[in-house]
Design a protein around this motif. Structure first.
Motif, PDB file in Angstrom:
ATOM      1  N   GLY A 185      15.388  10.478 -51.053  1.00  0.00           N
ATOM      2  CA  GLY A 185      13.959   9.595 -49.210  1.00  0.00           C
ATOM      3  C   GLY A 185      12.414   9.930 -49.678  1.00  0.00           C
ATOM      4  O   GLY A 185      12.747   9.340 -50.129  1.00  0.00           O
ATOM      5  N   ARG A 205      17.546  10.948 -40.851  1.00  0.00           N
ATOM      6  CA  ARG A 205      18.521  10.199 -41.967  1.00  0.00           C
ATOM      7  C   ARG A 205      19.002   8.410 -41.323  1.00  0.00           C
ATOM      8  O   ARG A 205      20.064   8.787 -40.443  1.00  0.00           O
ATOM      9  CB  ARG A 205      19.511  11.116 -42.424  1.00  0.00           C
ATOM     10  CG  ARG A 205      19.556  12.610 -42.877  1.00  0.00           C
ATOM     11  CD  ARG A 205      20.744  13.278 -43.529  1.00  0.00           C
ATOM     12  NE  ARG A 205      21.187  13.049 -44.574  1.00  0.00           N
ATOM     13  CZ  ARG A 205      22.385  13.375 -44.975  1.00  0.00           C
ATOM     14  NH1 ARG A 205      22.882  15.192 -44.323  1.00  0.00           N
ATOM     15  NH2 ARG A 205      22.477  13.295 -46.344  1.00  0.00           N
ATOM     16  N   LYS A 256      11.297   3.456 -45.733  1.00  0.00           N
ATOM     17  CA  LYS A 256      12.488   4.192 -45.092  1.00  0.00           C
ATOM     18  C   LYS A 256      13.652   3.639 -44.943  1.00  0.00           C
ATOM     19  O   LYS A 256      14.999   3.848 -45.307  1.00  0.00           O
ATOM     20  CB  LYS A 256      11.682   4.760 -43.959  1.00  0.00           C
ATOM     21  CG  LYS A 256      12.843   5.751 -43.768  1.00  0.00           C
ATOM     22  CD  LYS A 256      11.994   7.335 -42.258  1.00  0.00           C
ATOM     23  CE  LYS A 256      13.183   8.165 -41.973  1.00  0.00           C
ATOM     24  NZ  LYS A 256      13.845   8.999 -42.842  1.00  0.00           N
ATOM     25  N   ASP A 267      19.928   6.702 -46.549  1.00  0.00           N
ATOM     26  CA  ASP A 267      19.849   8.016 -46.926  1.00  0.00           C
ATOM     27  C   ASP A 267      21.577   8.446 -47.439  1.00  0.00           C
ATOM     28  O   ASP A 267      21.481   9.791 -47.807  1.00  0.00           O
ATOM     29  CB  ASP A 267      19.507   8.916 -46.226  1.00  0.00           C
ATOM     30  CG  ASP A 267      17.855   8.569 -45.670  1.00  0.00           C
ATOM     31  OD1 ASP A 267      16.960   9.045 -46.966  1.00  0.00           O
ATOM     32  OD2 ASP A 267      17.165   7.846 -44.585  1.00  0.00           O
TER      33      ASP A 267
END
Length: 597
Positions: free
Chosen positions: A257, A402, A245, A250
């Protein structure tokens, strides 16, 4: 001055390897080591956890966020046993950790003595890359050096067992004679470059595709610039495995994602529609979220040759460093003139983030956990580190935060064990004391061990350059993830005896330790609570009363599937009406008008 002992030399050697911090807990099986620490004036620094399992988790968090070796120490018998869960977390997430454990005296071994456990057998699996017992002083440097090198080279836990009487022996270095094993400090690691012919074959596959999808994992860390170049050339969208991640921001419109059960709908739809797949540094295990086997041609890049070619029938398998391999690939890639595939992905991503904001705004009783994460997302400092526990908090972490800038984040990815969120955060603060850390923990994880580790935070927080460590507790009095899994996977109603938790005042516990404590039970109080926590001069516990009936809807779930699961709950689930109401309201947001019309 007394001659140095084996324990003295051990600490000296750890300092030689650049080890600055060791996480552990005392016990008479390591008394020799503890005495040596006193003589060494706490160098490397000994961090006292409340439990050996937490010490191992803290070492894993330290290694994950510090990009360096983690070290933990425990006594013989029960102390060594307690390390196992944290070490398995390191093993499954490919994190370098060295465990140092005591053992009973050599004279007692084999005699069923108190706290005698066959530690070589115990650690044989978790430290399968390297586990060894030191029985004479001359053995120590070679064993320790090899444990360190192996842990870093193979990104795995290793273990050293030192009987308590050996710790107190006078140290004697290996000599220049038969059956001695001298050793040395240091290692210069190479950058693994891919095979040229294989790179050309990979480029041919990628150039032939019209709808390219990329999947990146933690093995792609440090290759963000190269990933962006490849994605731009191929007109690709990029999905991220859970441990990846923080590999890529993002912010770009083509980043879809997370992927998988905790992932996003754009990631799912991209994988279902692509004709070519490029996987970089990921061993994402859930094949059903990847393209059908006859749907896409595929290329994999991974540094670890033992993980290459797994999870999907890849046509080209490139062993090499992610950044170096992508740099070799870039000159051979042709920019795709047709951008319609990329434009469709960007449209899906924009709609997804709108949908998430709409779902987070849905009224709940009293607070939606989605809003807790949504309100933080834009407030996160660019250098924040985020950890989350296993459970429902992992859903919202994956979908609603995000990441941007130099943000880092992680959780127990492959072991998915309960309990590492708070100790990961502590490890992160010791690795990066000048960065703010945010921990999301379910109330089950807090009751399991998070409350105790708040005491560790109390002990050490004033030593950190940036004192901000925020622990947000999803307080719903339910083991929520398992409750939802029972409903969705087993068609079974909630079993109250196993799922309901006793109510605890988490903020009150934190306040008693002198930490900042904030109760949140109104949606409009979430934003101000985050503002207070992120501006505080000390660690904070946010005790947030979350609605357990907000559904963590998988990206591939259809309305029919949700209705089917709800029907199963109607046969006796105590929360059935709340679940039905929240599920319908949440799912409805996908079909309401969005800004792009």
């Amino acid at each position: 001055m007394a001659a140095p002992t084996v324990a003295d030399f051990l600490l000296h050697r750890l300092r030689g390897w650049g080890v600055e911090t060791v996480f552990g807990y005392a016990g008479d099986g390591i008394n020799g080591l503890l005495a040596a620490w006193g003589r060494a004036e706490d160098g490397p620094r000994f961090v006292q956890a409340r439990h050996e399992e937490m010490a191992a988790f803290e070492a894993v968090g330290y290694a994950k966020f510090g990009g360096r070796l983690g070290v933990c120490v425990a006594t013989s018998g029960p102390g060594a046993i307690h390390l196992l869960n944290g070490l398995y977390d390191a093993k499954l997430d490919h994190v370098p950790v060295v465990a140092i454990v005591g053992q009973t005296n050599r004279s007692a071994m084999g005699g069923s003595y108190q706290q005698e456990v066959d530690l070589l057998s115990l650690f044989k699996d978790v430290a399968s890359d390297y586990v060894q017992m030191v029985t004479v002083p001359e053995q120590l440097p070679g064993v320790l050096d090899r444990a360190v090198r192996t842990a870093v080279a193979r990104r795995a836990p290793t273990a050293i067992i030192i009987p308590s009487d050996v710790q107190e022996l006078e140290y004697s270095a290996p000599t220049h004679e038969f059956k001695m094993v001298p050793s040395s400090l240091g290692v210069d690691w190479p950058q693994t470059a891919p095979d040229d012919a294989a790179v050309r074959r990979a480029a041919e596959v990628l150039n032939a595709g019209e709808r390219v999808a990329m999947l990146v994992g933690s093995g792609a860390r440090g290759a963000a610039a190269e990933i962006e170049q490849v994605a731009e050339l191929l007109g690709a969208g990029v999905a991220k495995a859970l441990l990846g991640k923080d590999v890529l921001s993002d912010e770009p419109a083509w980043v879809t994602g997370s992927i998988g059960l905790l992932g996003t709908r754009p990631s799912y739809e991209m994988m279902m529609g692509c004709d070519t797949l490029l996987t970089v540094g990921s061993s994402f295990p859930y094949t059903q979220f990847l393209p059908e086997f006859d749907q896409a041609r595929a290329v994999q890049i991974d540094l670890d040759p033992t993980m290459i070619g797994m999870r999907y029938p890849y046509e080209v398998n490139l062993v090499g460093d992610a950044a170096a391999t992508l740099r070799a690939l870039i000159p051979l890639l042709e920019r795709k003139a047709d951008r319609s595939w990329r434009e469709g992905i960007e449209s899906d991503v924009a709609r997804w983030w709108e949908t998430m904001a709409m779902e987070a705004a849905v009224e709940a009783d009293p607070v939606s956990p989605m809003r807790l994460f949504s309100e933080l997302s834009d407030r996160l400092p660019d250098d924040a580190i985020v950890t989350t526990d296993s459970g429902s908090s992992a859903n919202w972490y994956a979908r609603l935060l995000r990441f941007r800038g130099s943000m880092r984040g992680s959780l127990s990815g492959n072991l998915a064990t309960m309990g590492p969120g708070v100790p990961y955060g502590i490890g992160a603060k010791f690795a990066c004391p000048d960065r703010p850390v945010v921990v999301f923990a379910g109330d089950g994880a807090m009751q399991m061990n998070g409350l105790a580790e708040l005491i560790t935070i109390k002990r050490y927080w004033e030593r950190w350059a940036d004192p901000r460590l925020v622990v947000a507790v999803l307080h719903n009095d339910d083991l929520n993830q398992v409750t939802w899994e029972m409903r969705a996977m087993s068609g079974a109603p909630k079993f109250v005896e196993s799922q309901s938790l006793p109510d605890v005042d988490y903020a009150g516990f934190a306040a008693g330790l002198g930490l900042q404590a904030i109760h949140v039970d109104k949606p409009d109080d979430i934003g101000p609570a985050w503002d207070r926590a992120l501006a505080a001069d000390r660690p904070t516990v946010l005790d947030v009363r979350c609605d357990p009936n907000v559904p963590p809807i998988p990206p591939h779930a259809t309305t029919d599937q949700m209705i089917s699961a709800t029907k199963a709950m109607l046969a006796g689930d105590e929360d059935r009406w709340g679940v039905l109401k929240q599920g319908v309201k949440t799912k409805l947001q996908e079909f309401l008008p969005h800004r792009e019309g």
